[in-house]
Design an enzyme around this catalytic site. Sequence first.
Site, PDB file in Angstrom:
ATOM      1  N   LYS A  13       0.838  -1.203   0.000  1.00 48.69           N
ATOM      2  CA  LYS A  13       0.000   0.000   0.000  1.00 48.69           C
ATOM      3  C   LYS A  13       0.872   1.252   0.000  1.00 48.69           C
ATOM      4  CE  LYS A  13      -4.061  -2.016   2.216  1.00 48.69           C
ATOM      5  NZ  LYS A  13      -3.738  -3.395   1.962  1.00 48.69           N
ATOM      6  N   SER A  46     -10.209   3.886   6.299  1.00 46.78           N
ATOM      7  CA  SER A  46     -10.259   3.855   7.759  1.00 46.78           C
ATOM      8  C   SER A  46      -9.127   3.029   8.329  1.00 46.78           C
ATOM      9  CB  SER A  46     -11.598   3.277   8.228  1.00 46.78           C
ATOM     10  OG  SER A  46     -11.727   1.944   7.773  1.00 46.78           O
TER      11      SER A  46
END
Length: 85
Positions: free
Chosen positions: A4, A29
């Site tokens: 990521k 989130s």
Amino acid sequence: GAFKFRGALHKLLCMDDETRGRGVCAFSSGNFAQALALAARETGVQCTIIAPHDAPAVKMERTRGYGAELVFSTPAAGENREVAA
């Protein structure tokens, strides 16, 4: 985790200066929020993360610690896009 961050960093590095100057915004989130916030800090790009109001506190603290502005929203249909605009 690492994938990521590398993806977020690669995207920011591929942006031209004008685009980077506008900053980045993402709906997350968790792990991507942290990865984008860190990549943005490393490249000097303003970062805003829109997260649900019930996002895990520890992840949001880390995201804020990396320099992102956090905006919390409710899961109402369409609200996230309105917040981002």
